[in-house]
Design a protein around this motif. Structure first.
Motif, PDB file in Angstrom:
ATOM      1  N   ASP A  53       0.948  -1.153   0.099  1.00  0.00           N
ATOM      2  CA  ASP A  53      -0.027  -0.252  -0.281  1.00  0.00           C
ATOM      3  C   ASP A  53       0.974   1.241  -0.020  1.00  0.00           C
ATOM      4  N   GLU A  60     -11.915   9.249  -5.677  1.00  0.00           N
ATOM      5  CA  GLU A  60     -10.964   8.230  -5.593  1.00  0.00           C
ATOM      6  C   GLU A  60     -11.042   7.481  -6.513  1.00  0.00           C
ATOM      7  N   SER A  61     -12.361   7.016  -7.316  1.00  0.00           N
ATOM      8  CA  SER A  61     -12.612   6.050  -8.063  1.00  0.00           C
ATOM      9  C   SER A  61     -12.450   6.545  -9.887  1.00  0.00           C
ATOM     10  N   SER A 117      -3.228   1.460  -4.340  1.00  0.00           N
ATOM     11  CA  SER A 117      -3.490   2.661  -3.649  1.00  0.00           C
ATOM     12  C   SER A 117      -4.814   3.057  -3.709  1.00  0.00           C
ATOM     13  N   ASP A 118      -5.543   3.538  -2.693  1.00  0.00           N
ATOM     14  CA  ASP A 118      -7.010   4.310  -2.844  1.00  0.00           C
ATOM     15  C   ASP A 118      -6.315   5.656  -3.031  1.00  0.00           C
ATOM     16  N   SER A 124      -6.713   3.448  -7.532  1.00  0.00           N
ATOM     17  CA  SER A 124      -8.201   3.400  -7.475  1.00  0.00           C
ATOM     18  C   SER A 124      -8.793   4.576  -8.562  1.00  0.00           C
ATOM     19  N   CYS A 125      -8.278   5.518  -8.745  1.00  0.00           N
ATOM     20  CA  CYS A 125      -8.682   6.504  -9.540  1.00  0.00           C
ATOM     21  C   CYS A 125      -8.448   6.061 -11.219  1.00  0.00           C
ATOM     22  N   ARG A 127     -12.336   0.849  -5.856  1.00  0.00           N
ATOM     23  CA  ARG A 127     -11.724   1.268  -4.670  1.00  0.00           C
ATOM     24  C   ARG A 127     -11.406  -0.168  -3.687  1.00  0.00           C
ATOM     25  N   LYS A 128     -10.411   0.273  -2.975  1.00  0.00           N
ATOM     26  CA  LYS A 128     -10.288  -1.044  -1.787  1.00  0.00           C
ATOM     27  C   LYS A 128     -11.597  -1.118  -0.920  1.00  0.00           C
ATOM     28  N   LEU A 187     -10.061  -3.326  -4.707  1.00  0.00           N
ATOM     29  CA  LEU A 187      -8.863  -3.173  -5.711  1.00  0.00           C
ATOM     30  C   LEU A 187      -7.910  -4.199  -5.611  1.00  0.00           C
ATOM     31  N   TYR A 209      -8.947  -4.601   5.563  1.00  0.00           N
ATOM     32  CA  TYR A 209      -8.428  -4.736   4.391  1.00  0.00           C
ATOM     33  C   TYR A 209      -7.672  -5.910   4.204  1.00  0.00           C
TER      34      TYR A 209
END
Length: 219
Positions: A11, A56-57, A116-117, A144-145, A150-151, A154, A182
């Motif tokens: 991460d 973030e997505s 990474s988120d 994520s983006c 996202r987590k 992900l 997570y």
């Protein structure tokens, strides 16, 4: 039989970099540039969580987000240009040099993957890690983006992608994340998860937990 070395999946946030959550980042910028008060409320409740998820997505671009902040705060584009906003938005990221040093050691013997988120901050962090004197190279990066997911999902996406593209089985991977739920999710699909928070724990804790998980690493 030749020993198959684990693939280490790292991460970014709170493992290799510390960070400030983005509502606080934006609040600081708005206050510094004389924006309307009460901007904290933009990020609360259902709408705030939805906005965070959209950023973030990758459903909202960084440019769209900058325009939204300017409009809501009453700050003109001339006073807060997009490039300035992006620079201020990234200032909060601080490398955790002790764990970065461990990542440098790891890549001498193991393949590394990053998850990474995040938004452009994650991409900035990855570019920083790839530059001298760090020179950390990742087999794959899952932000994520960019991946539009996202987590914790992900992680499952990364596991499937690593198998499809590189033939790397999930049980060969050791995942490092700072969020307990997570790490539990990683275990649910057969991965080996390590809980580590570089903002609160010394790097030697990570070194010890990696060894416990079967990852060879020199002192």
């Amino acid at each position: 039989m030749e020993h198959v070395r684990p693939v280490v999946v790292l991460d970014i946030g709170n493992v290799l970099f510390t960070f400030i959550k983005w509502p606080e980042r934006v609040t600081r910028i708005v206050r510094a540039y004389g924006g309307r008060s009460g901007c904290e409320t933009w990020f609360s409740g259902v709408w705030g969580r939805a906005l965070l998820g959209a950023v973030e997505s990758g459903k909202i671009t960084q440019r769209q987000f900058w325009k939204y902040v300017c409009r809501m705060s009453g700050i003109s584009h001339q006073k807060l240009p997009e490039q300035l906003f992006a620079g201020l938005y990234l200032q909060h990221l601080q490398p955790i040099y002790e764990t970065i040093a461990i990542a440098q050691q790891l890549q001498e013997q193991h393949l590394l993957v990053a998850v990474s988120d995040g938004d452009l901050g994650s991409r900035y962090a990855l570019q920083f890690l790839g530059m001298p004197p760090h020179g950390i190279q990742f087999l794959e990066t899952y932000v994520s983006c960019e991946r539009r997911i996202r987590k914790p999902a992900l992680y499952a996406h990364a596991a499937e992608d690593l198998w499809n593209k590189h033939g790397i089985a999930v049980d060969r991977c050791v995942y490092v994340d700072d969020i307990p739920s997570y790490v539990d999710f990683i275990g649910s699909f057969g991965g080996r998860g390590i809980l580590f928070n570089g903002a609160k724990e010394p790097a030697e804790i990570l070194r010890a937990r990696l060894r416990w998980a079967g990852v060879q690493i020199e002192d």
